[in-house]
Design a protein around this motif. Structure first.
Motif, PDB file in Angstrom:
ATOM      1  N   MET A  48     -11.120  22.160  11.258  1.00  0.00           N
ATOM      2  CA  MET A  48     -12.529  21.859   9.746  1.00  0.00           C
ATOM      3  C   MET A  48     -11.397  21.229   8.380  1.00  0.00           C
ATOM      4  O   MET A  48     -10.667  21.676   7.810  1.00  0.00           O
ATOM      5  CB  MET A  48     -12.779  22.887   9.576  1.00  0.00           C
ATOM      6  N   THR A  49     -12.016  20.358   8.538  1.00  0.00           N
ATOM      7  CA  THR A  49     -10.997  19.611   7.084  1.00  0.00           C
ATOM      8  C   THR A  49     -11.788  19.982   5.934  1.00  0.00           C
ATOM      9  O   THR A  49     -12.203  20.602   5.783  1.00  0.00           O
ATOM     10  CB  THR A  49     -12.115  17.776   7.266  1.00  0.00           C
ATOM     11  N   GLN A  50     -10.004  20.685   5.051  1.00  0.00           N
ATOM     12  CA  GLN A  50     -10.130  20.361   3.257  1.00  0.00           C
ATOM     13  C   GLN A  50     -11.238  19.652   2.949  1.00  0.00           C
ATOM     14  O   GLN A  50     -10.095  18.223   2.855  1.00  0.00           O
ATOM     15  CB  GLN A  50      -9.123  21.033   3.220  1.00  0.00           C
ATOM     16  N   HIS A  51     -11.909  19.781   1.823  1.00  0.00           N
ATOM     17  CA  HIS A  51     -12.038  19.007   0.805  1.00  0.00           C
ATOM     18  C   HIS A  51     -11.688  19.019  -0.479  1.00  0.00           C
ATOM     19  O   HIS A  51     -13.033  19.515  -1.514  1.00  0.00           O
ATOM     20  CB  HIS A  51     -13.939  19.037   0.835  1.00  0.00           C
ATOM     21  N   ARG A  52     -11.094  19.193  -1.584  1.00  0.00           N
ATOM     22  CA  ARG A  52     -10.152  19.420  -1.795  1.00  0.00           C
ATOM     23  C   ARG A  52     -10.058  18.254  -3.437  1.00  0.00           C
ATOM     24  O   ARG A  52      -9.378  17.486  -3.261  1.00  0.00           O
ATOM     25  CB  ARG A  52      -8.958  20.469  -2.618  1.00  0.00           C
ATOM     26  N   LEU A  53     -11.221  18.693  -3.977  1.00  0.00           N
ATOM     27  CA  LEU A  53     -11.744  17.437  -5.635  1.00  0.00           C
ATOM     28  C   LEU A  53     -11.017  18.130  -6.537  1.00  0.00           C
ATOM     29  O   LEU A  53     -11.245  19.154  -6.824  1.00  0.00           O
ATOM     30  CB  LEU A  53     -12.474  16.917  -5.235  1.00  0.00           C
ATOM     31  N   SER A  54      -9.991  17.748  -7.478  1.00  0.00           N
ATOM     32  CA  SER A  54      -9.715  17.623  -8.407  1.00  0.00           C
ATOM     33  C   SER A  54      -9.965  17.374  -9.915  1.00  0.00           C
ATOM     34  O   SER A  54     -10.004  17.892 -11.104  1.00  0.00           O
ATOM     35  CB  SER A  54      -7.809  18.105  -8.585  1.00  0.00           C
ATOM     36  N   ASN A  55     -11.195  16.195  -9.679  1.00  0.00           N
ATOM     37  CA  ASN A  55     -11.887  15.811 -10.829  1.00  0.00           C
ATOM     38  C   ASN A  55     -12.835  15.018 -10.147  1.00  0.00           C
ATOM     39  O   ASN A  55     -13.027  14.827  -7.923  1.00  0.00           O
ATOM     40  CB  ASN A  55     -10.855  14.506 -11.074  1.00  0.00           C
ATOM     41  N   VAL A  56     -13.953  14.396 -10.073  1.00  0.00           N
ATOM     42  CA  VAL A  56     -15.496  13.967  -9.802  1.00  0.00           C
ATOM     43  C   VAL A  56     -15.574  12.829 -11.076  1.00  0.00           C
ATOM     44  O   VAL A  56     -15.239  13.630 -12.599  1.00  0.00           O
ATOM     45  CB  VAL A  56     -16.780  14.874  -9.622  1.00  0.00           C
ATOM     46  N   GLU A  57     -16.000  11.353 -10.842  1.00  0.00           N
ATOM     47  CA  GLU A  57     -16.615  10.810 -11.745  1.00  0.00           C
ATOM     48  C   GLU A  57     -18.232  10.501 -11.740  1.00  0.00           C
ATOM     49  O   GLU A  57     -18.379  10.361 -11.245  1.00  0.00           O
ATOM     50  CB  GLU A  57     -15.871  10.029 -11.510  1.00  0.00           C
ATOM     51  N   VAL A  58     -18.511  10.005 -13.294  1.00  0.00           N
ATOM     52  CA  VAL A  58     -20.166   9.710 -13.219  1.00  0.00           C
ATOM     53  C   VAL A  58     -19.880   8.843 -12.643  1.00  0.00           C
ATOM     54  O   VAL A  58     -18.811   7.881 -12.326  1.00  0.00           O
ATOM     55  CB  VAL A  58     -19.829   9.954 -14.577  1.00  0.00           C
ATOM     56  N   GLY A  59     -21.289   8.849 -11.748  1.00  0.00           N
ATOM     57  CA  GLY A  59     -21.675   7.455 -11.218  1.00  0.00           C
ATOM     58  C   GLY A  59     -21.184   7.617  -9.707  1.00  0.00           C
ATOM     59  O   GLY A  59     -21.451   7.075  -8.428  1.00  0.00           O
ATOM     60  N   GLN A  60     -20.802   8.573  -9.366  1.00  0.00           N
ATOM     61  CA  GLN A  60     -19.905   8.557  -8.048  1.00  0.00           C
ATOM     62  C   GLN A  60     -20.679   9.607  -7.104  1.00  0.00           C
ATOM     63  O   GLN A  60     -21.164  10.132  -7.402  1.00  0.00           O
ATOM     64  CB  GLN A  60     -18.481   9.034  -7.911  1.00  0.00           C
ATOM     65  N   ASN A  61     -20.921   9.165  -5.658  1.00  0.00           N
ATOM     66  CA  ASN A  61     -22.192  10.329  -5.318  1.00  0.00           C
ATOM     67  C   ASN A  61     -20.375  11.573  -4.630  1.00  0.00           C
ATOM     68  O   ASN A  61     -19.307  10.735  -4.079  1.00  0.00           O
ATOM     69  CB  ASN A  61     -22.108   9.362  -3.396  1.00  0.00           C
ATOM     70  N   TYR A  62     -20.591  12.529  -4.323  1.00  0.00           N
ATOM     71  CA  TYR A  62     -20.103  13.665  -3.707  1.00  0.00           C
ATOM     72  C   TYR A  62     -20.922  14.740  -2.399  1.00  0.00           C
ATOM     73  O   TYR A  62     -21.949  14.608  -2.561  1.00  0.00           O
ATOM     74  CB  TYR A  62     -19.169  14.442  -4.324  1.00  0.00           C
ATOM     75  N   LEU A  63     -20.380  14.987  -1.488  1.00  0.00           N
ATOM     76  CA  LEU A  63     -21.007  15.534  -0.152  1.00  0.00           C
ATOM     77  C   LEU A  63     -20.582  17.212  -1.149  1.00  0.00           C
ATOM     78  O   LEU A  63     -19.874  17.293  -2.152  1.00  0.00           O
ATOM     79  CB  LEU A  63     -19.942  16.000   0.765  1.00  0.00           C
ATOM     80  N   ALA A  64     -21.503  17.694  -0.904  1.00  0.00           N
ATOM     81  CA  ALA A  64     -21.723  19.080  -1.127  1.00  0.00           C
ATOM     82  C   ALA A  64     -20.668  19.871  -0.915  1.00  0.00           C
ATOM     83  O   ALA A  64     -20.292  20.821  -1.929  1.00  0.00           O
ATOM     84  CB  ALA A  64     -23.395  20.240  -0.670  1.00  0.00           C
ATOM     85  N   LYS A  65     -20.315  19.811  -0.222  1.00  0.00           N
ATOM     86  CA  LYS A  65     -19.022  20.774   0.580  1.00  0.00           C
ATOM     87  C   LYS A  65     -17.661  20.103  -0.687  1.00  0.00           C
ATOM     88  O   LYS A  65     -17.193  21.211  -1.072  1.00  0.00           O
ATOM     89  CB  LYS A  65     -18.654  20.398   1.305  1.00  0.00           C
ATOM     90  N   GLU A  66     -17.693  19.163  -1.052  1.00  0.00           N
ATOM     91  CA  GLU A  66     -16.986  18.354  -2.567  1.00  0.00           C
ATOM     92  C   GLU A  66     -16.518  19.322  -3.314  1.00  0.00           C
ATOM     93  O   GLU A  66     -15.958  19.396  -4.033  1.00  0.00           O
ATOM     94  CB  GLU A  66     -16.403  16.566  -2.115  1.00  0.00           C
ATOM     95  N   LEU A  67     -18.279  18.606  -3.983  1.00  0.00           N
ATOM     96  CA  LEU A  67     -18.303  19.607  -5.229  1.00  0.00           C
ATOM     97  C   LEU A  67     -18.590  21.281  -5.474  1.00  0.00           C
ATOM     98  O   LEU A  67     -17.936  21.625  -6.304  1.00  0.00           O
ATOM     99  CB  LEU A  67     -20.098  19.047  -5.621  1.00  0.00           C
TER     100      LEU A  67
END
Length: 79
Positions: free
Chosen positions: A1-20
């Protein structure tokens, strides 16, 4: 299973629930969603970050006072 690690998110961008989910798990933030408690129920659902605040006021049940918390709060809505 791929890891979806985010250290930042940006206003206006779409993300998957697993990324959030990863973002919330690794970062000290608050996420407010327009679908209430169902934010993480479908890992593939997309959300758009619509706004971010540098902090928020919180009411203390202990002393009845309101305190400003310097903690980023992100507003997301279903795409």
């Amino acid at each position: 299973m791929t890891q979806h690690r985010l250290s930042n998110v940006e206003v206006g961008q779409n993300y998957l629930a697993k990324e959030l989910d990863s973002f919330v798990s690794t970062t000290d933030v608050v996420v407010l969603s327009n679908n209430e408690s169902q934010l993480f129920t479908d890992p593939e659902r997309q959300y758009k970050v619509v706004d971010v605040f540098e902090g928020f006021f919180e009411h203390s049940a202990e002393d009845g006072e309101k305190y400003f918390r310097e903690k980023k709060a992100y507003i997301v809505e279903k795409v």
